[in-house]
Design a protein around this motif. Structure first.
Motif, PDB file in Angstrom:
ATOM      1  N   LYS A 273      34.378  20.048   5.138  1.00  0.00           N
ATOM      2  CA  LYS A 273      34.400  21.152   6.115  1.00  0.00           C
ATOM      3  C   LYS A 273      33.579  22.331   5.593  1.00  0.00           C
ATOM      4  CE  LYS A 273      37.531  19.093   8.734  1.00  0.00           C
ATOM      5  NZ  LYS A 273      37.459  18.754  10.117  1.00  0.00           N
ATOM      6  N   ILE A 274      33.726  22.625   4.317  1.00  0.00           N
ATOM      7  CA  ILE A 274      32.942  23.703   3.711  1.00  0.00           C
ATOM      8  C   ILE A 274      31.453  23.374   3.795  1.00  0.00           C
ATOM      9  CG2 ILE A 274      32.423  24.915   1.545  1.00  0.00           C
ATOM     10  CD1 ILE A 274      35.451  24.498   0.853  1.00  0.00           C
ATOM     11  N   ALA A 275      31.103  22.133   3.530  1.00  0.00           N
ATOM     12  CA  ALA A 275      29.694  21.715   3.619  1.00  0.00           C
ATOM     13  C   ALA A 275      29.168  21.872   5.048  1.00  0.00           C
ATOM     14  CB  ALA A 275      29.544  20.274   3.138  1.00  0.00           C
ATOM     15  N   ARG A 276      29.995  21.606   6.049  1.00  0.00           N
ATOM     16  CA  ARG A 276      29.584  21.808   7.455  1.00  0.00           C
ATOM     17  C   ARG A 276      29.310  23.285   7.736  1.00  0.00           C
ATOM     18  NH1 ARG A 276      33.670  20.120  11.459  1.00  0.00           N
ATOM     19  NH2 ARG A 276      32.070  20.818  12.913  1.00  0.00           N
ATOM     20  N   LEU A 277      30.209  24.144   7.255  1.00  0.00           N
ATOM     21  CA  LEU A 277      30.001  25.582   7.433  1.00  0.00           C
ATOM     22  C   LEU A 277      28.718  26.025   6.733  1.00  0.00           C
ATOM     23  CD1 LEU A 277      33.664  26.796   6.844  1.00  0.00           C
ATOM     24  CD2 LEU A 277      32.399  26.945   8.995  1.00  0.00           C
ATOM     25  N   LEU A 278      28.548  25.562   5.524  1.00  0.00           N
ATOM     26  CA  LEU A 278      27.365  25.929   4.747  1.00  0.00           C
ATOM     27  C   LEU A 278      26.085  25.485   5.456  1.00  0.00           C
ATOM     28  CD1 LEU A 278      26.372  27.198   2.123  1.00  0.00           C
ATOM     29  CD2 LEU A 278      26.792  24.999   0.991  1.00  0.00           C
ATOM     30  N   ALA A 279      26.074  24.274   5.984  1.00  0.00           N
ATOM     31  CA  ALA A 279      24.896  23.767   6.704  1.00  0.00           C
ATOM     32  C   ALA A 279      24.610  24.612   7.948  1.00  0.00           C
ATOM     33  CB  ALA A 279      25.099  22.308   7.090  1.00  0.00           C
ATOM     34  N   ALA A 280      25.660  25.009   8.672  1.00  0.00           N
ATOM     35  CA  ALA A 280      25.480  25.838   9.873  1.00  0.00           C
ATOM     36  C   ALA A 280      24.909  27.207   9.502  1.00  0.00           C
ATOM     37  CB  ALA A 280      26.805  25.987  10.615  1.00  0.00           C
TER      38      ALA A 280
END
Length: 182
Positions: free
Chosen positions: A30-37
């Motif tokens: 989930k953190i990686a998704r936020l970071l990518a966004a």
């Protein structure tokens, strides 16, 4: 004004067995998704690294645990804030950096919810920042209280979220947060 994303203690030390059982096994994804966004939009990102001063800490500089976890590691151009205590605001230049950006709203996520994430959220809210906390982009570990009772990680997590919700942060899921920001 875009929110600033603050990632707390995304270091290899979080995998040390001393922390015990945890909840939310997909938090790093989930953190990686936020970071990518945030990266895709060019929004401000702050990686907070815990540089523990305790000799027995897995977060102490000079050992593998102090290194960032590969999934959420900073890119060379991204800001890294080194902290020595639980809150990312204490003893760092985080507040000055946020002031220079015009005091953006904050999204705070990472490890450990009932420790460094909570301390950062509370101090940030007391400094007047509007904070959103994606509950599924944080996690907790089992914790024994002073009477000896062992509290499961999920109970610790839910109680901490309840204590932060409203007064200190708007608690939501990663999906809700990303839907709001699209």
């Amino acid at each position: 004004m875009p929110d600033a994303l603050i990632l707390i203690d995304q270091q290899k030390a979080k995998e040390h067995p001393k922390w015990g059982p945890r909840n939310n096994p997909d938090a790093e994804k989930k953190i990686a998704r936020l970071l990518a966004a945030w990266r895709a939009r060019g929004w401000p990102i702050f990686h907070v690294r815990h540089d523990s001063t305790y000799p027995d800490s897995p977060f102490r500089p000079g050992q593998d645990g102090n290194d960032f976890s590969p999934l959420t590691a900073p890119l060379p151009e991204e800001t890294v804030i080194a902290k020595r205590v639980t809150s990312a605001f204490i003893g760092t230049d985080l507040e000055a950096r946020l002031e220079a950006l015009g005091r953006p709203p904050l999204v705070i996520c990472g490890w450990l919810l009932a420790n460094s994430v909570e301390a950062t959220v509370r101090v940030g809210a007391n400094l007047g920042y509007r904070i959103r906390l994606p509950a599924d982009a944080c996690w907790s570990c089992d914790k024994r209280d002073l009477t000896g009772r062992l509290w499961p990680a999920e109970d610790v997590h839910q109680l901490t979220l309840a204590l932060l919700s409203g007064e200190y942060a708007a608690v939501m899921t990663t999906d809700t947060l990303l839907d709001e920001r699209s």
